[in-house]
Motif scaffolding. Structure first.
Motif, PDB file in Angstrom:
ATOM      1  N   SER A 184      47.208  45.566  45.432  1.00  0.00           N
ATOM      2  CA  SER A 184      46.088  44.201  46.087  1.00  0.00           C
ATOM      3  C   SER A 184      46.184  43.404  44.634  1.00  0.00           C
ATOM      4  O   SER A 184      46.090  42.111  44.846  1.00  0.00           O
ATOM      5  CB  SER A 184      44.976  45.530  46.337  1.00  0.00           C
ATOM      6  N   THR A 225      51.573  33.925  45.438  1.00  0.00           N
ATOM      7  CA  THR A 225      50.994  32.800  45.327  1.00  0.00           C
ATOM      8  C   THR A 225      51.829  31.580  45.913  1.00  0.00           C
ATOM      9  O   THR A 225      52.860  31.433  44.811  1.00  0.00           O
ATOM     10  CB  THR A 225      49.473  32.692  44.541  1.00  0.00           C
ATOM     11  N   LYS A 257      49.404  41.591  45.061  1.00  0.00           N
ATOM     12  CA  LYS A 257      49.354  40.400  46.239  1.00  0.00           C
ATOM     13  C   LYS A 257      48.409  39.316  45.982  1.00  0.00           C
ATOM     14  O   LYS A 257      48.596  38.263  46.304  1.00  0.00           O
ATOM     15  CB  LYS A 257      48.311  41.013  47.295  1.00  0.00           C
ATOM     16  N   ARG A 258      46.859  39.803  44.887  1.00  0.00           N
ATOM     17  CA  ARG A 258      46.046  38.480  44.576  1.00  0.00           C
ATOM     18  C   ARG A 258      46.987  37.568  44.029  1.00  0.00           C
ATOM     19  O   ARG A 258      46.692  36.311  43.745  1.00  0.00           O
ATOM     20  CB  ARG A 258      45.195  39.232  44.258  1.00  0.00           C
ATOM     21  N   LYS A 259      47.504  37.780  42.856  1.00  0.00           N
ATOM     22  CA  LYS A 259      47.780  37.475  41.388  1.00  0.00           C
ATOM     23  C   LYS A 259      49.636  36.708  41.636  1.00  0.00           C
ATOM     24  O   LYS A 259      49.513  35.767  41.133  1.00  0.00           O
ATOM     25  CB  LYS A 259      47.866  38.746  40.767  1.00  0.00           C
TER      26      LYS A 259
END
Length: 128
Positions: free
Chosen positions: A65, A73, A68-70
């Motif tokens: 998680s 991009t 995926k966010r960090k």
């Protein structure tokens, strides 16, 4: 270990799971290297199943998680805009109700004693 000695995997792991014990972090780091993770961009290919030999299920989900966010991009990834957001580049489609089309101007509907004759481009078709 000083900041200059930390590997990118050490940083990626500890940013996501700061409370992970050093021994478990080392096992995970070695495992990720063994499956081919060589740079930040490779983290997008890691799956939960890849992590299950080194982490508990919830730890694996937390790690993915955060990654995926960090790290997924567009500026940190070599993904094209279509891969990054498949719906972004697609034209918008609209669904309209079914329209009953009229016969083309060359077609004529002739009714004779309960039988319908459809004349289309000079050819007669009989219908009940």
């Amino acid at each position: 270990m000083t900041d200059s000695e930390r590997t990118f995997l050490d940083v990626a792991i500890m940013d996501a799971l700061p409370q992970l014990q050093a021994v478990n972090k080392n096992i995970l780091e070695e495992h990720l290297q063994s499956i081919g993770v060589e740079m930040y961009d490779d983290l997008r290919f890691v799956t939960e199943a890849d992590l299950m030999t080194a982490l508990r299920p919830v730890e694996a989900r937390k790690l993915l998680s955060v990654w995926k966010r960090k790290y997924h991009t567009p500026e940190n990834s070599s993904l094209s805009s279509l891969e990054a957001s498949p719906t972004q580049s697609l034209p918008s489609l609209s669904v309209s109700p079914k329209v009953h089309r009229q016969a083309p101007p060359a077609a004529q509907d002739l009714t004779h004693s309960g039988m319908k004759t459809l004349k289309f481009h000079g050819v007669n078709f009989l219908r009940k």
